[in-house]
Design a protein around this motif. Structure first.
Motif, PDB file in Angstrom:
ATOM      1  N   LYS A 310       0.824  -1.212   0.000  1.00 20.28           N
ATOM      2  CA  LYS A 310       0.000   0.000   0.000  1.00 20.28           C
ATOM      3  C   LYS A 310       0.857   1.260   0.000  1.00 20.28           C
ATOM      4  CE  LYS A 310      -3.347   2.492   2.847  1.00 20.28           C
ATOM      5  NZ  LYS A 310      -4.199   2.429   4.056  1.00 20.28           N
ATOM      6  N   ARG A 311       0.603   2.139  -0.952  1.00 21.48           N
ATOM      7  CA  ARG A 311       1.188   3.467  -0.899  1.00 21.48           C
ATOM      8  C   ARG A 311       0.369   4.297   0.079  1.00 21.48           C
ATOM      9  NH1 ARG A 311       1.153   8.132  -5.573  1.00 21.48           N
ATOM     10  NH2 ARG A 311       2.053   9.787  -4.273  1.00 21.48           N
ATOM     11  N   ILE A 312       1.020   4.867   1.058  1.00 18.02           N
ATOM     12  CA  ILE A 312       0.329   5.585   2.127  1.00 18.02           C
ATOM     13  C   ILE A 312      -0.108   6.957   1.633  1.00 18.02           C
ATOM     14  CG2 ILE A 312       0.582   6.591   4.421  1.00 18.02           C
ATOM     15  CD1 ILE A 312       2.437   4.302   5.107  1.00 18.02           C
ATOM     16  N   PHE A 313      -1.420   7.216   1.740  1.00 16.17           N
ATOM     17  CA  PHE A 313      -2.002   8.514   1.374  1.00 16.17           C
ATOM     18  C   PHE A 313      -1.570   8.944  -0.032  1.00 16.17           C
ATOM     19  CE2 PHE A 313      -3.813  10.906   5.226  1.00 16.17           C
ATOM     20  CZ  PHE A 313      -4.417   9.746   5.691  1.00 16.17           C
ATOM     21  N   ALA A 314      -1.810   8.054  -0.985  1.00 18.76           N
ATOM     22  CA  ALA A 314      -1.430   8.347  -2.366  1.00 18.76           C
ATOM     23  C   ALA A 314      -2.115   9.602  -2.883  1.00 18.76           C
ATOM     24  CB  ALA A 314      -1.759   7.152  -3.253  1.00 18.76           C
ATOM     25  N   HIS A 315      -3.363   9.812  -2.458  1.00 18.16           N
ATOM     26  CA  HIS A 315      -4.090  11.037  -2.780  1.00 18.16           C
ATOM     27  C   HIS A 315      -4.467  11.775  -1.497  1.00 18.16           C
ATOM     28  CE1 HIS A 315      -5.544  10.214  -7.189  1.00 18.16           C
ATOM     29  NE2 HIS A 315      -4.410  10.876  -7.143  1.00 18.16           N
ATOM     30  N   SER A 316      -3.480  11.886  -0.604  1.00 18.27           N
ATOM     31  CA  SER A 316      -3.653  12.668   0.622  1.00 18.27           C
ATOM     32  C   SER A 316      -4.836  12.205   1.465  1.00 18.27           C
ATOM     33  CB  SER A 316      -3.782  14.165   0.290  1.00 18.27           C
ATOM     34  OG  SER A 316      -2.728  14.581  -0.552  1.00 18.27           O
ATOM     35  N   GLY A 317      -5.101  10.906   1.465  1.00 19.22           N
ATOM     36  CA  GLY A 317      -6.171  10.346   2.272  1.00 19.22           C
ATOM     37  C   GLY A 317      -7.518  10.268   1.593  1.00 19.22           C
ATOM     38  N   LYS A 318      -7.598  10.596   0.306  1.00 19.27           N
ATOM     39  CA  LYS A 318      -8.888  10.645  -0.391  1.00 19.27           C
ATOM     40  C   LYS A 318      -9.202   9.374  -1.185  1.00 19.27           C
ATOM     41  CE  LYS A 318      -8.635  15.683  -0.842  1.00 19.27           C
ATOM     42  NZ  LYS A 318      -8.584  16.839  -1.786  1.00 19.27           N
ATOM     43  N   ASP A 319      -8.257   8.435  -1.246  1.00 23.24           N
ATOM     44  CA  ASP A 319      -8.497   7.196  -1.988  1.00 23.24           C
ATOM     45  C   ASP A 319      -9.272   6.192  -1.138  1.00 23.24           C
ATOM     46  OD1 ASP A 319      -7.178   7.933  -4.319  1.00 23.24           O
ATOM     47  OD2 ASP A 319      -5.232   7.322  -3.523  1.00 23.24           O
ATOM     48  N   PRO A 320     -10.025   5.282  -1.771  1.00 22.99           N
ATOM     49  CA  PRO A 320     -10.630   4.184  -1.015  1.00 22.99           C
ATOM     50  C   PRO A 320      -9.562   3.401  -0.257  1.00 22.99           C
ATOM     51  CG  PRO A 320     -11.534   4.261  -3.240  1.00 22.99           C
ATOM     52  CD  PRO A 320     -10.392   5.238  -3.206  1.00 22.99           C
ATOM     53  N   GLY A 321      -9.843   3.111   1.003  1.00 22.55           N
ATOM     54  CA  GLY A 321      -8.907   2.358   1.816  1.00 22.55           C
ATOM     55  C   GLY A 321      -7.739   3.138   2.356  1.00 22.55           C
ATOM     56  N   ALA A 322      -7.759   4.459   2.205  1.00 26.35           N
ATOM     57  CA  ALA A 322      -6.614   5.264   2.632  1.00 26.35           C
ATOM     58  C   ALA A 322      -6.345   5.134   4.128  1.00 26.35           C
ATOM     59  CB  ALA A 322      -6.835   6.727   2.267  1.00 26.35           C
ATOM     60  N   ALA A 323      -7.399   4.939   4.931  1.00 31.82           N
ATOM     61  CA  ALA A 323      -7.234   4.860   6.383  1.00 31.82           C
ATOM     62  C   ALA A 323      -6.885   3.453   6.864  1.00 31.82           C
ATOM     63  CB  ALA A 323      -8.518   5.335   7.079  1.00 31.82           C
ATOM     64  N   ASP A 324      -6.873   2.466   5.963  1.00 34.49           N
ATOM     65  CA  ASP A 324      -6.509   1.107   6.350  1.00 34.49           C
ATOM     66  C   ASP A 324      -5.032   1.047   6.742  1.00 34.49           C
ATOM     67  OD1 ASP A 324      -9.074   0.534   5.569  1.00 34.49           O
ATOM     68  OD2 ASP A 324      -8.494  -0.496   3.708  1.00 34.49           O
TER      69      ASP A 324
END
Length: 383
Positions: A310-324
């Motif tokens: 997983k790339r962490i916060f690829a879209h600054s937390g706006k992607d699905p699964g960003a908080a996983d």
């Protein structure tokens, strides 16, 4: 004296002692080098002492201690991107000292940072910065350094997320002052990039989200490449990997969704009417943002594995699964069943940025991993 009732308790003790993530039953130990938002890194012998060093953003890290040493200041591209998305090593001025070739989000130029040499490295002097080329836009998703035409000199390829930007390759040009010049290979760009021989003609082609560009048989920089619009997939990984997984003589493509859930391999079938044909197969859909991946023999068994995470916060937390929770995995291919078996390498706070680098950093004949992301720069030591 400490006594351990189980291997798990022993591993927990090592975790507390070292302050690093040790996964019970796994063979990797992590070492945190720096906390910042930089997402690009590379491995090279920067100080020419015979040991492999790490460069990542504002620092380089000299083996064997890997203490941070300064290279440059690194600005933030809003909201939370360190301005670095294409860090690569090349001796630009041919003085035998490895330099850094780079660009970044919002950056309209290709830059090179000049290695200050033995004394400068010892004293921690900043690396002088020079311009190699003007790009004309700041829409770069990632930049790659690859020798596409096989002449021994790599080209710099900027993958743009803005589709209307022409697809260009930047080449070093001879002269007293190092410089690059662009060649337009196609009219269309798009998120995601890959390199490999798609059609089996022995030449390296370029893949992106809306098909692939076929390298001409000769003079590739004097003409546009043929654009084959054989697929259209949004938000592809950087890179897409070109590998003949099932050993049928046709190269397949490993492709991740860089900003959503899903990691796939696309099986290349016999062509129809001069168009390539692809059968998708799911590898894993349990985690998101498979933006970076690499294909290498991690366990020294003679067969390469897929390494991704997983790339962490690829879209600054706006992607699905960003908080996983973040995780790094190796996927081991079995050709008889044509399936991948997943093994956990690291989890919790360790994820990828744009690159996963690999090398034997300590001379134990085991491949170690280096990655830089928005939770920091890490070495994953294979034990």
């Amino acid at each position: 004296m400490a006594y351990f009732t189980s291997m798990q308790n022993f591993v927990l003790f090592v975790f507390l002692l070292l302050g690093s993530s040790v996964l019970p039953g796994q063979s990797f130990v992590s070492q945190l080098l720096c906390i910042d938002n930089n997402e690009a890194c590379a491995i090279a012998d920067i100080d020419q002492d015979g040991l492999k060093d790490i460069v990542a953003g504002r620092n380089w890290y000299a083996a064997p201690d890997f203490v941070p040493r300064p290279v440059r200041a690194l600005a933030i591209h809003p909201p939370d991107y360190a301005r670095n998305n294409g860090e690569h090593i090349w001796d630009v001025n041919d003085d035998t000292w490895p330099d850094i070739v780079t660009t970044g989000w919002g950056e309209t130029r290709i830059l090179w940072y000049e290695n200050p040499g033995e004394i400068g490295l010892q004293k921690g002097l900043p690396w002088a910065v020079h311009v190699l080329a003007e790009v004309g836009h700041g829409h770069g998703e990632i930049a790659s350094l690859r020798d596409l035409d096989g002449d021994g000199i790599p080209e710099y390829i900027i993958n743009s997320y803005v589709k209307k930007n022409p697809f260009r390759v930047f080449r070093f040009v001879p002269g007293a002052t190092p410089a690059m010049e662009p060649s337009v290979i196609g009219p269309r760009n798009s998120h995601g990039i890959g390199f490999g021989d798609v059609d089996g003609d022995g030449r390296t082609d370029i893949l992106f989200d809306e098909g692939w560009y076929q390298q001409p048989a000769s003079q590739p920089w004097d003409q546009q490449w043929v654009w084959h619009r054989d697929w259209k997939r949004a938000g592809g990984s950087c890179p897409m990997l070109v590998v003949d997984l099932n050993q049928d003589g046709l190269n397949d493509v490993i492709w991740g969704k860089g900003h959503d859930y899903g990691l796939f391999w696309y099986e290349q079938l016999p062509p129809i009417n001069d168009s390539t044909v692809w059968q998708p197969h799911l590898i894993d859909s349990s985690w998101s943002q498979a933006h970076a991946q690499v294909w290498l023999d991690l366990d020294s068994d003679g067969q390469s594995e897929l390494i991704s995470g997983k790339r962490i916060f690829a879209h600054s937390g706006k992607d699905p699964g960003a908080a996983d929770n973040a995780s790094i995995y190796s996927y081991h291919w079995t050709n008889a069943s044509q399936t991948f078996n997943r093994k956990l390498i690291a989890q919790s706070n360790i994820g990828t940025g744009l690159f996963i680098r690999a090398a034997d950093l300590n001379g134990d004949d085991k491949m170690d991993l280096v990655m830089a992301g928005k939770t920091g720069t890490y070495i994953l030591w294979q034990e």
